[in-house]
Design a protein around this motif. Sequence first.
Motif, PDB file in Angstrom:
ATOM      1  N   UNK A 124       0.814  -1.209   0.000  1.00  0.00           N
ATOM      2  CA  UNK A 124       0.000   0.000   0.000  1.00  0.00           C
ATOM      3  C   UNK A 124       0.848   1.259   0.000  1.00  0.00           C
ATOM      4  N   UNK A 125       0.394   2.226  -0.770  1.00  0.00           N
ATOM      5  CA  UNK A 125       1.008   3.547  -0.697  1.00  0.00           C
ATOM      6  C   UNK A 125      -0.096   4.492  -0.262  1.00  0.00           C
ATOM      7  N   UNK A 126       0.082   5.120   0.879  1.00  0.00           N
ATOM      8  CA  UNK A 126      -0.970   5.942   1.448  1.00  0.00           C
ATOM      9  C   UNK A 126      -0.872   7.375   0.938  1.00  0.00           C
ATOM     10  N   UNK A 127      -2.007   8.063   1.035  1.00  0.00           N
ATOM     11  CA  UNK A 127      -2.084   9.459   0.606  1.00  0.00           C
ATOM     12  C   UNK A 127      -1.056  10.319   1.350  1.00  0.00           C
ATOM     13  N   UNK A 128      -0.817  10.008   2.625  1.00  0.00           N
ATOM     14  CA  UNK A 128       0.133  10.819   3.396  1.00  0.00           C
ATOM     15  C   UNK A 128       1.388  10.020   3.776  1.00  0.00           C
ATOM     16  N   UNK A 129       1.694   8.980   3.003  1.00  0.00           N
ATOM     17  CA  UNK A 129       2.879   8.108   3.163  1.00  0.00           C
ATOM     18  C   UNK A 129       2.856   7.197   4.393  1.00  0.00           C
ATOM     19  N   UNK A 130       2.367   7.726   5.538  1.00  0.00           N
ATOM     20  CA  UNK A 130       2.366   6.933   6.779  1.00  0.00           C
ATOM     21  C   UNK A 130       3.723   6.382   7.179  1.00  0.00           C
ATOM     22  N   UNK A 131       4.785   7.133   6.954  1.00  0.00           N
ATOM     23  CA  UNK A 131       6.100   6.682   7.440  1.00  0.00           C
ATOM     24  C   UNK A 131       6.149   6.897   8.949  1.00  0.00           C
ATOM     25  N   UNK A 132       6.914   6.074   9.640  1.00  0.00           N
ATOM     26  CA  UNK A 132       7.028   6.216  11.087  1.00  0.00           C
ATOM     27  C   UNK A 132       8.118   7.251  11.365  1.00  0.00           C
ATOM     28  N   UNK A 133       7.732   8.393  12.002  1.00  0.00           N
ATOM     29  CA  UNK A 133       8.638   9.540  12.107  1.00  0.00           C
ATOM     30  C   UNK A 133       9.951   9.239  12.829  1.00  0.00           C
ATOM     31  N   UNK A 134       9.910   8.367  13.848  1.00  0.00           N
ATOM     32  CA  UNK A 134      11.114   8.107  14.639  1.00  0.00           C
ATOM     33  C   UNK A 134      12.034   7.061  14.035  1.00  0.00           C
ATOM     34  N   UNK A 135      11.667   6.500  12.904  1.00  0.00           N
ATOM     35  CA  UNK A 135      12.485   5.475  12.278  1.00  0.00           C
ATOM     36  C   UNK A 135      13.110   6.001  10.994  1.00  0.00           C
ATOM     37  N   UNK A 136      14.356   5.610  10.735  1.00  0.00           N
ATOM     38  CA  UNK A 136      15.001   6.061   9.507  1.00  0.00           C
ATOM     39  C   UNK A 136      14.454   5.294   8.306  1.00  0.00           C
ATOM     40  N   UNK A 137      14.915   5.686   7.104  1.00  0.00           N
ATOM     41  CA  UNK A 137      14.381   5.125   5.854  1.00  0.00           C
ATOM     42  C   UNK A 137      14.467   3.596   5.853  1.00  0.00           C
ATOM     43  N   UNK A 138      15.651   3.078   6.229  1.00  0.00           N
ATOM     44  CA  UNK A 138      15.858   1.622   6.198  1.00  0.00           C
ATOM     45  C   UNK A 138      14.927   0.913   7.182  1.00  0.00           C
ATOM     46  N   UNK A 139      14.787   1.484   8.377  1.00  0.00           N
ATOM     47  CA  UNK A 139      13.931   0.863   9.387  1.00  0.00           C
ATOM     48  C   UNK A 139      12.451   0.871   8.958  1.00  0.00           C
ATOM     49  N   UNK A 154       8.904   0.481   0.681  1.00  0.00           N
ATOM     50  CA  UNK A 154       8.207  -0.306   1.689  1.00  0.00           C
ATOM     51  C   UNK A 154       7.089  -1.140   1.051  1.00  0.00           C
ATOM     52  N   UNK A 155       6.487  -0.574   0.020  1.00  0.00           N
ATOM     53  CA  UNK A 155       5.418  -1.298  -0.675  1.00  0.00           C
ATOM     54  C   UNK A 155       5.976  -2.470  -1.476  1.00  0.00           C
ATOM     55  N   UNK A 156       7.119  -2.236  -2.140  1.00  0.00           N
ATOM     56  CA  UNK A 156       7.635  -3.239  -3.082  1.00  0.00           C
ATOM     57  C   UNK A 156       8.487  -4.317  -2.432  1.00  0.00           C
ATOM     58  N   UNK A 157       8.981  -4.070  -1.232  1.00  0.00           N
ATOM     59  CA  UNK A 157       9.951  -4.991  -0.614  1.00  0.00           C
ATOM     60  C   UNK A 157       9.350  -6.388  -0.401  1.00  0.00           C
ATOM     61  N   UNK A 158       8.036  -6.449  -0.285  1.00  0.00           N
ATOM     62  CA  UNK A 158       7.352  -7.737  -0.097  1.00  0.00           C
ATOM     63  C   UNK A 158       6.953  -8.416  -1.388  1.00  0.00           C
ATOM     64  N   UNK A 159       7.266  -7.781  -2.528  1.00  0.00           N
ATOM     65  CA  UNK A 159       6.859  -8.321  -3.819  1.00  0.00           C
ATOM     66  C   UNK A 159       5.345  -8.615  -3.843  1.00  0.00           C
ATOM     67  N   UNK A 160       4.527  -7.590  -3.618  1.00  0.00           N
ATOM     68  CA  UNK A 160       3.078  -7.800  -3.489  1.00  0.00           C
ATOM     69  C   UNK A 160       2.425  -8.168  -4.824  1.00  0.00           C
ATOM     70  N   UNK A 161       1.322  -8.913  -4.767  1.00  0.00           N
ATOM     71  CA  UNK A 161       0.571  -9.213  -5.993  1.00  0.00           C
ATOM     72  C   UNK A 161      -0.545  -8.190  -6.210  1.00  0.00           C
ATOM     73  N   UNK A 162      -0.855  -7.436  -5.147  1.00  0.00           N
ATOM     74  CA  UNK A 162      -1.832  -6.356  -5.286  1.00  0.00           C
ATOM     75  C   UNK A 162      -1.218  -5.087  -4.696  1.00  0.00           C
ATOM     76  N   UNK A 163      -1.157  -4.050  -5.525  1.00  0.00           N
ATOM     77  CA  UNK A 163      -0.628  -2.763  -5.057  1.00  0.00           C
ATOM     78  C   UNK A 163      -1.782  -1.769  -4.991  1.00  0.00           C
ATOM     79  N   UNK A 164      -1.995  -1.198  -3.815  1.00  0.00           N
ATOM     80  CA  UNK A 164      -3.037  -0.199  -3.636  1.00  0.00           C
ATOM     81  C   UNK A 164      -2.355   1.147  -3.432  1.00  0.00           C
ATOM     82  N   UNK A 165      -2.661   2.092  -4.285  1.00  0.00           N
ATOM     83  CA  UNK A 165      -1.962   3.375  -4.203  1.00  0.00           C
ATOM     84  C   UNK A 165      -2.963   4.508  -4.118  1.00  0.00           C
ATOM     85  N   UNK A 166      -2.896   5.252  -3.017  1.00  0.00           N
ATOM     86  CA  UNK A 166      -3.819   6.361  -2.793  1.00  0.00           C
ATOM     87  C   UNK A 166      -3.123   7.654  -3.192  1.00  0.00           C
TER      88      UNK A 166
END
Length: 227
Positions: free
Chosen positions: A90-105, A157-169
């Motif tokens: 999933x790619x969310x409208x507002x990304x939903x990244x966790x602020x306290x974690x770096x890109x890799x985390x 984060x969306x692609x790392x799991x090799x998803x079969x369904x991608x939902x992008x807002x």
Amino acid sequence: MEPLLRVEKLSKSYHTRGHEVKVFTDVSFAVNAGELLLITGRSGVGKSTLLGLLSGLDRASGGSIFFQEKEVTGLSLAELAELRASSIGMIFQNFNLIPGWNARENVEAVLMHRGISATERQKRAVEILRELGLADRLENLPAELSVGQQQRVAIARTLVNDPVLILADEPTGDVDPETAAEIVELLLPRVKSGRAAMIVASHGLFDSSLATRIVCLKDGSLSEAAQ
Ligand SMILES: Nc1ncnc2c1ncn2[C@@H]1O[C@H](COP(=O)(O)OP(=O)(O)OP(=O)(O)O)[C@@H](O)[C@H]1O
Ligand SMILES: [Mg+2]
């Protein structure tokens, strides 16, 4: 061929302060791998709400969702989380990244609880972030990244799991046209090769010529858009 995702008479209402707000009723459609379904419609018609139901993050008020012909509407929250982790990106409208974690985390987080070792998780996260041009931003927090870079972390984060369904807002909502084109280039190969289906919700900023089908959400129901 059985569709990857099939939705039948899906409806959603919210109950707030004693009022029932019907967002949509009787939404039905199906998507196959290799398809890019674009859901259009004005702000507030329920596009994000619909993606929330498809991802299993929110529950429908009525109707059914079948994923690979298995009904998922009645699954427990834990089972839905498992399905998301294994098959849906999933790619969310507002990304939903966790602020306290770096890109890799942030990217590694979606590989947790899947029996993948910490070393392997890190390796996969770094690999995909490199692929997306963020090799020198691995240890940066979201606030230290530009909006386009944050968007790419969300895509990693969306692609790392090799998803079969991608939902992008609204995946190209907050970026310049060039970055928007880049984002699409990163996502589209998985769809074109037939490995995944993609459903994009957008109120007009997404390049509709990329879609294999366009539907419009209006007045609580879904219809084929005039092209
Ligand atoms: N948790 C909630 N409780 C009550 N009403 C909600 C809730 N979430 C969304 N809504 C309402 O549901 C409707 C659909 O919202 P949604 O976010 O799905 O619209 P959207 O089509 O994605 O809009 P946009 O194009 O602006 O992103 C709106 O009227 C909104 O106010
Ligand atoms: Mg929305």
